[in-house]
Design a protein around this motif. Structure first.
Motif, mmCIF file in Angstrom:
data_model
loop_
_atom_site.group_PDB
_atom_site.id
_atom_site.type_symbol
_atom_site.label_atom_id
_atom_site.label_comp_id
_atom_site.label_asym_id
_atom_site.label_seq_id
_atom_site.Cartn_x
_atom_site.Cartn_y
_atom_site.Cartn_z
ATOM 1 N N UNK A 52 0.836 -1.200 0.000
ATOM 2 C CA UNK A 52 0.000 0.000 0.000
ATOM 3 C C UNK A 52 0.873 1.253 0.000
ATOM 4 N N UNK A 53 0.276 2.374 -0.356
ATOM 5 C CA UNK A 53 1.024 3.625 -0.427
ATOM 6 C C UNK A 53 1.642 3.991 0.932
ATOM 7 N N UNK A 54 0.996 3.634 2.019
ATOM 8 C CA UNK A 54 1.538 3.927 3.349
ATOM 9 C C UNK A 54 2.880 3.233 3.576
ATOM 10 N N UNK A 55 3.090 2.124 2.896
ATOM 11 C CA UNK A 55 4.349 1.396 3.050
ATOM 12 C C UNK A 55 5.515 2.109 2.370
ATOM 13 N N UNK A 56 5.219 3.069 1.526
ATOM 14 C CA UNK A 56 6.272 3.843 0.885
ATOM 15 C C UNK A 56 6.926 4.843 1.802
ATOM 16 N N UNK A 61 12.548 -0.753 5.977
ATOM 17 C CA UNK A 61 13.304 -1.128 4.776
ATOM 18 C C UNK A 61 12.820 -2.419 4.137
ATOM 19 N N UNK A 62 12.021 -3.206 4.859
ATOM 20 C CA UNK A 62 11.555 -4.480 4.308
ATOM 21 C C UNK A 62 10.184 -4.344 3.630
ATOM 22 N N UNK A 63 9.553 -3.170 3.712
ATOM 23 C CA UNK A 63 8.262 -2.972 3.046
ATOM 24 C C UNK A 63 8.436 -2.031 1.868
ATOM 25 N N UNK A 64 7.413 -1.975 1.012
ATOM 26 C CA UNK A 64 7.486 -1.103 -0.149
ATOM 27 C C UNK A 64 6.090 -0.807 -0.665
ATOM 28 N N UNK A 65 5.970 0.229 -1.468
ATOM 29 C CA UNK A 65 4.756 0.536 -2.188
ATOM 30 C C UNK A 65 4.975 0.138 -3.642
ATOM 31 N N UNK A 66 3.949 -0.349 -4.288
ATOM 32 C CA UNK A 66 4.054 -0.729 -5.691
ATOM 33 C C UNK A 66 2.752 -0.412 -6.398
ATOM 34 N N UNK A 67 2.869 0.083 -7.616
ATOM 35 C CA UNK A 67 1.664 0.390 -8.401
ATOM 36 C C UNK A 67 1.600 -0.497 -9.632
#
Length: 68
Positions: A52-56, A61-67
């Motif tokens: 999710x965008x909040x993870x951006x 460092x182990x999470x991410x946002x992706x579209x």
């Protein structure tokens, strides 16, 4: 790019006035949500709650946002 233009102008004998840029406190990442950063997105890669965008901006460092 501004630094290159300034270096060229000085090398050619001119002077360049550069705008001041606000500096963040050393070591403070202003894009993180914990420091007031806000991010929005129109979508995510998958609809199941991963990336999710909040993870951006969560600082993990182990999470991410992706579209998609």
């Amino acid at each position: 790019m501004t630094a290159v233009a300034a270096a060229c102008a000085v090398a050619l004998g001119g002077a360049v006035a550069l705008p001041e840029v606000a500096q963040a406190a050393v070591g403070k990442n202003l894009s993180l949500a914990a420091n007031g950063g806000v991010a929005t997105a129109s979508g995510t890669e998958v609809a199941d709650g991963r990336w999710t965008v909040a993870m951006g901006t969560d600082g993990d460092d182990s999470s991410r946002w992706s579209s998609n």
